[in-house]
Motif scaffolding. Sequence first.
Motif, PDB file in Angstrom:
ATOM      1  N   UNK A  27     -51.744  26.743  66.781  1.00 62.74           N
ATOM      2  CA  UNK A  27     -53.171  27.047  66.675  1.00 62.74           C
ATOM      3  C   UNK A  27     -53.909  25.907  65.992  1.00 62.74           C
ATOM      4  N   UNK A  28     -53.332  25.378  64.934  1.00 65.40           N
ATOM      5  CA  UNK A  28     -53.968  24.260  64.231  1.00 65.40           C
ATOM      6  C   UNK A  28     -54.011  23.026  65.116  1.00 65.40           C
ATOM      7  N   UNK A  29     -52.950  22.816  65.885  1.00 72.26           N
ATOM      8  CA  UNK A  29     -52.891  21.649  66.767  1.00 72.26           C
ATOM      9  C   UNK A  29     -53.976  21.689  67.842  1.00 72.26           C
ATOM     10  N   UNK A  30     -54.275  22.887  68.338  1.00 73.59           N
ATOM     11  CA  UNK A  30     -55.265  22.984  69.411  1.00 73.59           C
ATOM     12  C   UNK A  30     -56.693  22.907  68.886  1.00 73.59           C
ATOM     13  N   UNK A  31     -56.881  23.067  67.574  1.00 71.96           N
ATOM     14  CA  UNK A  31     -58.225  22.950  67.016  1.00 71.96           C
ATOM     15  C   UNK A  31     -58.724  24.175  66.291  1.00 71.96           C
ATOM     16  N   UNK A  32     -57.846  25.167  66.070  1.00 73.18           N
ATOM     17  CA  UNK A  32     -58.216  26.333  65.281  1.00 73.18           C
ATOM     18  C   UNK A  32     -59.246  27.232  65.934  1.00 73.18           C
ATOM     19  N   UNK A  33     -59.929  27.993  65.105  1.00 77.31           N
ATOM     20  CA  UNK A  33     -60.853  29.024  65.592  1.00 77.31           C
ATOM     21  C   UNK A  33     -61.952  28.460  66.478  1.00 77.31           C
ATOM     22  N   UNK A  64     -70.472  40.870  71.140  1.00 74.56           N
ATOM     23  CA  UNK A  64     -69.839  39.560  70.855  1.00 74.56           C
ATOM     24  C   UNK A  64     -68.407  39.480  71.376  1.00 74.56           C
ATOM     25  N   UNK A  65     -68.254  39.591  72.687  1.00 72.59           N
ATOM     26  CA  UNK A  65     -66.928  39.644  73.291  1.00 72.59           C
ATOM     27  C   UNK A  65     -66.105  38.397  72.966  1.00 72.59           C
ATOM     28  N   UNK A  66     -66.715  37.214  73.151  1.00 69.87           N
ATOM     29  CA  UNK A  66     -65.981  35.973  72.937  1.00 69.87           C
ATOM     30  C   UNK A  66     -65.515  35.823  71.506  1.00 69.87           C
ATOM     31  N   UNK A  67     -66.379  36.158  70.561  1.00 65.01           N
ATOM     32  CA  UNK A  67     -66.017  36.042  69.148  1.00 65.01           C
ATOM     33  C   UNK A  67     -64.893  37.008  68.787  1.00 65.01           C
ATOM     34  N   UNK A  68     -64.980  38.236  69.276  1.00 65.04           N
ATOM     35  CA  UNK A  68     -63.928  39.211  68.984  1.00 65.04           C
ATOM     36  C   UNK A  68     -62.589  38.773  69.569  1.00 65.04           C
ATOM     37  N   UNK A  69     -62.635  38.253  70.779  1.00 62.67           N
ATOM     38  CA  UNK A  69     -61.392  37.809  71.421  1.00 62.67           C
ATOM     39  C   UNK A  69     -60.797  36.628  70.656  1.00 62.67           C
ATOM     40  N   UNK A  70     -61.647  35.674  70.244  1.00 64.22           N
ATOM     41  CA  UNK A  70     -61.168  34.522  69.477  1.00 64.22           C
ATOM     42  C   UNK A  70     -60.555  34.977  68.157  1.00 64.22           C
ATOM     43  N   UNK A  71     -61.182  35.941  67.500  1.00 64.00           N
ATOM     44  CA  UNK A  71     -60.633  36.464  66.245  1.00 64.00           C
ATOM     45  C   UNK A  71     -59.267  37.095  66.462  1.00 64.00           C
ATOM     46  N   UNK A  72     -59.133  37.838  67.568  1.00 66.78           N
ATOM     47  CA  UNK A  72     -57.856  38.490  67.865  1.00 66.78           C
ATOM     48  C   UNK A  72     -56.760  37.454  68.094  1.00 66.78           C
ATOM     49  N   UNK A  73     -57.051  36.425  68.887  1.00 71.97           N
ATOM     50  CA  UNK A  73     -56.066  35.384  69.161  1.00 71.97           C
ATOM     51  C   UNK A  73     -55.658  34.690  67.866  1.00 71.97           C
ATOM     52  N   UNK A  74     -56.644  34.295  67.059  1.00 67.60           N
ATOM     53  CA  UNK A  74     -56.333  33.578  65.822  1.00 67.60           C
ATOM     54  C   UNK A  74     -55.483  34.430  64.885  1.00 67.60           C
ATOM     55  N   UNK A 125     -54.943  34.224  59.260  1.00 66.69           N
ATOM     56  CA  UNK A 125     -55.645  35.282  58.543  1.00 66.69           C
ATOM     57  C   UNK A 125     -55.756  36.565  59.356  1.00 66.69           C
ATOM     58  N   UNK A 126     -56.766  37.365  59.024  1.00 66.92           N
ATOM     59  CA  UNK A 126     -56.954  38.653  59.702  1.00 66.92           C
ATOM     60  C   UNK A 126     -58.419  38.877  60.080  1.00 66.92           C
ATOM     61  N   UNK A 127     -59.046  37.901  60.757  1.00 64.48           N
ATOM     62  CA  UNK A 127     -60.482  38.043  61.084  1.00 64.48           C
ATOM     63  C   UNK A 127     -60.775  39.210  62.011  1.00 64.48           C
ATOM     64  N   UNK A 128     -59.883  39.500  62.941  1.00 62.32           N
ATOM     65  CA  UNK A 128     -60.109  40.598  63.885  1.00 62.32           C
ATOM     66  C   UNK A 128     -59.992  41.942  63.188  1.00 62.32           C
ATOM     67  N   UNK A 129     -58.968  42.092  62.360  1.00 69.49           N
ATOM     68  CA  UNK A 129     -58.779  43.339  61.620  1.00 69.49           C
ATOM     69  C   UNK A 129     -59.952  43.593  60.677  1.00 69.49           C
ATOM     70  N   UNK A 130     -60.417  42.545  60.002  1.00 74.12           N
ATOM     71  CA  UNK A 130     -61.533  42.691  59.067  1.00 74.12           C
ATOM     72  C   UNK A 130     -62.816  43.068  59.799  1.00 74.12           C
ATOM     73  N   UNK A 131     -63.051  42.449  60.960  1.00 78.85           N
ATOM     74  CA  UNK A 131     -64.279  42.759  61.714  1.00 78.85           C
ATOM     75  C   UNK A 131     -64.266  44.189  62.243  1.00 78.85           C
ATOM     76  N   UNK A 132     -63.150  44.626  62.805  1.00 78.41           N
ATOM     77  CA  UNK A 132     -63.151  45.963  63.393  1.00 78.41           C
ATOM     78  C   UNK A 132     -63.139  47.060  62.334  1.00 78.41           C
ATOM     79  N   UNK A 133     -62.784  46.712  61.085  1.00 73.95           N
ATOM     80  CA  UNK A 133     -62.835  47.696  60.003  1.00 73.95           C
ATOM     81  C   UNK A 133     -64.265  48.125  59.710  1.00 73.95           C
ATOM     82  N   UNK A 134     -65.227  47.266  60.038  1.00 72.30           N
ATOM     83  CA  UNK A 134     -66.639  47.577  59.768  1.00 72.30           C
ATOM     84  C   UNK A 134     -67.456  47.724  61.056  1.00 72.30           C
ATOM     85  N   UNK A 135     -66.797  47.701  62.203  1.00 73.69           N
ATOM     86  CA  UNK A 135     -67.523  47.777  63.468  1.00 73.69           C
ATOM     87  C   UNK A 135     -68.085  49.188  63.676  1.00 73.69           C
TER      88      UNK A 135
END
Length: 271
Positions: free
Chosen positions: A66-72, A102-112, A118-128
């Motif tokens: 993930x870091x090699x490809x350029x991260x989030x 925000x489909x693209x952002x949610x998908x990117x968070x899930x992949x990362x 980290x846990x960006x997808x889990x944190x976002x859906x906790x407050x969705x």
Amino acid sequence: MGSTNATKKAHERMRQDEDIQSEARELAGANQPRTLEPVAEHIHVPLNWKPNQGGHRPNQGTLRLLQQVGGHDAILNFTERFYEKAFADPHLDQFIREHQDPHGERFANWICEKFGDGSPWTEERATRPRCPFQSHGHTLESAHDRSSAHFTAWHSPKREPGSFGEHFKLDDCRVWMRLHFWAMREAGVYEASPGFAEYYIKFIGHFVSVYERTATCFARESARWSADPANIEAYERAGRRMKDVIGVPLRLALRDLDQSEEGEDNWPYGH
């Protein structure tokens, strides 16, 4: 609703899926830090999934890719491109109720998150927020996790009454994967990190199986499709409809695979 029994079985299959159950546990413990399993430094990273380990797991190898490809930022560029293509594709767009989400952002968070950043997808859906909506005379709840997102897609108001409620079929998955890997190619992911691209194709081959088991073996073919500009030109000339995929049964679709891929039951596991 169409194909009620099949839809119930598909929904139950998602509910019992190890990865989806793991995501639910991560949401329940969203504030707990995760440790990543170390792996040896090398470009090729085997798919980190084993039976009964609680689904796919990130490790130091997936994080390095993930870091090699350029991260989030690089992943977001890729997922935003994918949804632009999905919105323009009449077959896929029927499953997408609202373009403004925000489909693209949610998908990117899930992949990362799946790759260990980290846990960006889990944190976002906790407050969705969960918002009810009407579709074909039914009141449904908006998506709040991966399982409900796909259940919502099956029951999109854009679907024809005869197919409303039907779960994803092989052709749906193949169209989705072809556009997805095309967006990945267009975003420069293959060049930035061939190792990430190799792993990600296996990763999608694994995750698509919960929606349609026969779709897994088509992941590599779907990734190759966009390498030939003639395929893209033919697709666009046809009004962005994949006539060589939509409605094609498995026995005929298998002709699109390389001979070495037919009957390779263990891919992508152990690769």
